[in-house]
Design a protein around this motif. Structure first.
Motif, PDB file in Angstrom:
ATOM      1  N   ILE A 247      42.257 104.973  -8.117  1.00 34.80           N
ATOM      2  CA  ILE A 247      42.203 104.860  -9.579  1.00 34.80           C
ATOM      3  C   ILE A 247      42.590 106.183 -10.237  1.00 34.80           C
ATOM      4  O   ILE A 247      43.294 106.202 -11.256  1.00 34.80           O
ATOM      5  CB  ILE A 247      40.799 104.395 -10.017  1.00 34.80           C
ATOM      6  CG1 ILE A 247      40.586 102.936  -9.586  1.00 34.80           C
ATOM      7  CG2 ILE A 247      40.623 104.545 -11.525  1.00 34.80           C
ATOM      8  CD1 ILE A 247      39.156 102.464  -9.718  1.00 34.80           C
TER       9      ILE A 247
ATOM     10  N   ARG B  27      45.654 106.515 -12.784  1.00 36.53           N
ATOM     11  CA  ARG B  27      45.537 107.074 -14.128  1.00 36.53           C
ATOM     12  C   ARG B  27      46.531 108.215 -14.340  1.00 36.53           C
ATOM     13  O   ARG B  27      47.106 108.349 -15.427  1.00 36.53           O
ATOM     14  CB  ARG B  27      44.107 107.548 -14.364  1.00 36.53           C
ATOM     15  CG  ARG B  27      43.080 106.423 -14.426  1.00 36.53           C
ATOM     16  CD  ARG B  27      41.686 106.969 -14.603  1.00 36.53           C
ATOM     17  NE  ARG B  27      41.559 107.739 -15.836  1.00 36.53           N
ATOM     18  CZ  ARG B  27      40.533 108.520 -16.131  1.00 36.53           C
ATOM     19  NH1 ARG B  27      39.523 108.634 -15.273  1.00 36.53           N
ATOM     20  NH2 ARG B  27      40.484 109.164 -17.272  1.00 36.53           N
TER      21      ARG B  27
ATOM     22  N   ALA C 253      47.052 101.836 -17.381  1.00 37.90           N
ATOM     23  CA  ALA C 253      46.471 101.863 -16.033  1.00 37.90           C
ATOM     24  C   ALA C 253      45.697 100.562 -15.817  1.00 37.90           C
ATOM     25  O   ALA C 253      44.649 100.345 -16.431  1.00 37.90           O
ATOM     26  CB  ALA C 253      45.556 103.065 -15.874  1.00 37.90           C
ATOM     27  N   THR C 254      46.207  99.709 -14.945  1.00 37.29           N
ATOM     28  CA  THR C 254      45.706  98.338 -14.837  1.00 37.29           C
ATOM     29  C   THR C 254      45.336  98.000 -13.399  1.00 37.29           C
ATOM     30  O   THR C 254      46.101  98.273 -12.467  1.00 37.29           O
ATOM     31  CB  THR C 254      46.777  97.338 -15.325  1.00 37.29           C
ATOM     32  OG1 THR C 254      47.146  97.679 -16.671  1.00 37.29           O
ATOM     33  CG2 THR C 254      46.264  95.920 -15.292  1.00 37.29           C
ATOM     34  N   ILE C 255      44.172  97.387 -13.239  1.00 39.33           N
ATOM     35  CA  ILE C 255      43.707  96.889 -11.941  1.00 39.33           C
ATOM     36  C   ILE C 255      43.912  95.383 -11.893  1.00 39.33           C
ATOM     37  O   ILE C 255      43.539  94.662 -12.826  1.00 39.33           O
ATOM     38  CB  ILE C 255      42.213  97.206 -11.726  1.00 39.33           C
ATOM     39  CG1 ILE C 255      41.973  98.711 -11.677  1.00 39.33           C
ATOM     40  CG2 ILE C 255      41.697  96.527 -10.448  1.00 39.33           C
ATOM     41  CD1 ILE C 255      42.592  99.425 -10.496  1.00 39.33           C
TER      42      ILE C 255
ATOM     43  N   VAL D 289      39.823 102.966 -16.102  1.00 43.11           N
ATOM     44  CA  VAL D 289      41.092 102.234 -16.197  1.00 43.11           C
ATOM     45  C   VAL D 289      41.225 101.619 -17.589  1.00 43.11           C
ATOM     46  O   VAL D 289      40.236 101.414 -18.297  1.00 43.11           O
ATOM     47  CB  VAL D 289      41.198 101.138 -15.111  1.00 43.11           C
ATOM     48  CG1 VAL D 289      41.123 101.757 -13.726  1.00 43.11           C
ATOM     49  CG2 VAL D 289      40.128 100.070 -15.277  1.00 43.11           C
TER      50      VAL D 289
ATOM     51  N   THR E  75      41.492  95.577 -16.644  1.00 45.74           N
ATOM     52  CA  THR E  75      41.251  94.909 -15.364  1.00 45.74           C
ATOM     53  C   THR E  75      41.577  93.433 -15.524  1.00 45.74           C
ATOM     54  O   THR E  75      41.129  92.788 -16.484  1.00 45.74           O
ATOM     55  CB  THR E  75      39.792  95.069 -14.914  1.00 45.74           C
ATOM     56  OG1 THR E  75      39.558  96.427 -14.547  1.00 45.74           O
ATOM     57  CG2 THR E  75      39.481  94.181 -13.709  1.00 45.74           C
TER      58      THR E  75
END
Length: 326
Positions: free
Chosen positions: A35, A39, A49-51, A86, A89
């Protein structure tokens, strides 16, 4: 943090994004390194910034008899990802239809159309699409076609406390540590204290009769419950954190106690907890479960446990007030 539970919830025009894909069970130290890198990439290239993660372990659908228990609930995972900083999500339902989509469908629907991905970060063993037919090389080919870069994430290793050997930070290792009661070591690999969340339910009130009342968590609690034993822990209710001595197991001194009962004795407080959802964050293992021949011996041991918990947590000595919970 923006949170989406389906592709349909993602607004049109979202992104462009830097995406990391994975189960993220526990959001452990390895995940946190990923992560941090995500970032950095997103900040450098002005991306979101994507999960992308899933509502269950894929094995839960494909081979349920082999599925390991999760370290955290979905709600806990979302909170941990938000704390990690993040921007968004996406938690997708890993159902039969999802598992049967082709690698091309996976890339087009999720990465290209929904997220407008410019960078995609995955582990070296990443598989996607029907029967795991998509590989990292497949993803790179799609990246060239659709205009995103693929970055393979190196494993994060942590030293094992009882040897000079380093080991890949993983949910499997953390489960092993927790099952053995090694919560302090698990916290190092997790990057945070292992935590169980649940509703306080009515117990047999034996603790109250002994002078050490306990809050009993529902058997349907969230999070991985450590192995049987007595622990020093932090107990949080209504946003307030208290020191606690926590017993896990079936209390062998008494008959008819269900296995894996989590009982927390909160230090120096009288608070009404029934029906409240609370959290127990485990700090250190104190001892195993023991069957005592007399109630007096049990009371003496519990008092000694409380003293040890105070030392471990840096908690003040017991004052004039009676310790109590629900």
């Amino acid at each position: 943090m923006q949170f989406f539970q389906s592709l349909g919830e993602i607004p049109a025009g979202f992104g462009p994004s830097a995406v990391a894909i994975g189960k993220f069970d526990g959001v452990h130290a390895g995940h946190r390194r990923v992560i941090a890198e995500l970032r950095d990439v997103a900040a450098r290239d002005a991306l979101q910034a994507t999960i992308v993660t899933f509502d269950r372990h894929p094995v839960a659908l494909l081979r349920p008899e082999s599925c390991p228990p999760p370290l955290v609930s979905n709600a806990q995972k979302v909170e941990l990802l938000a704390e990690a900083g993040v921007d968004a999500t996406v938690m997708l339902a890993f159902d039969r239809a999802f598992s049967e989509q082709s690698p091309l469908e996976f890339v087009e629907r999720i990465l290209v159309d929904a997220l407008r991905a410019k960078v995609v970060m995955v582990g070296a063993d990443f598989r996607f699409g029907n029967r795991g037919s998509g590989t990292v090389d497949t993803l790179r080919e799609f990246g060239q076609r659709f205009g995103f870069a693929v970055q393979v994430i190196d494993d994060v290793v942590e030293p094992e406390s009882d040897s000079r050997v380093s080991r890949r930070a993983s949910s499997t290792w953390i489960r092993e540590l927790l099952a053995a009661g090694r919560v302090a070591e698990a916290a190092v690999v997790l990057g945070h204290e292992p935590t169980v969340r649940g509703e306080v339910v009515m117990g047999a009130q034996r603790g109250r009769a002994l002078g050490f009342p306990t809050a009993n968590l529902s058997p349907r609690s969230e999070g991985f419950i450590p192995g049987d034993g007595v622990y020093a822990a932090w107990f949080t209710a209504d946003g307030v954190r208290y020191g606690a001595a926590v017993s896990i197991g079936n209390n062998p001194t008494f008959d008819g106690v269900p296995e894996k009962q989590v009982e927390a004795h909160v230090l120096d407080e009288t608070i009404d907890l029934y029906g409240k959802v609370v959290e127990v964050a485990f700090v250190k293992y104190i001892r195993g479960q023991v069957k005592y021949s007399t109630i007096e011996a049990l009371i003496e041991q519990i008092a000694d446990d409380e003293l040890k918990v105070r030392v471990i947590l840096g908690y003040p000595e017991k004052g004039a007030g009676q310790s109590a919970t629900a």
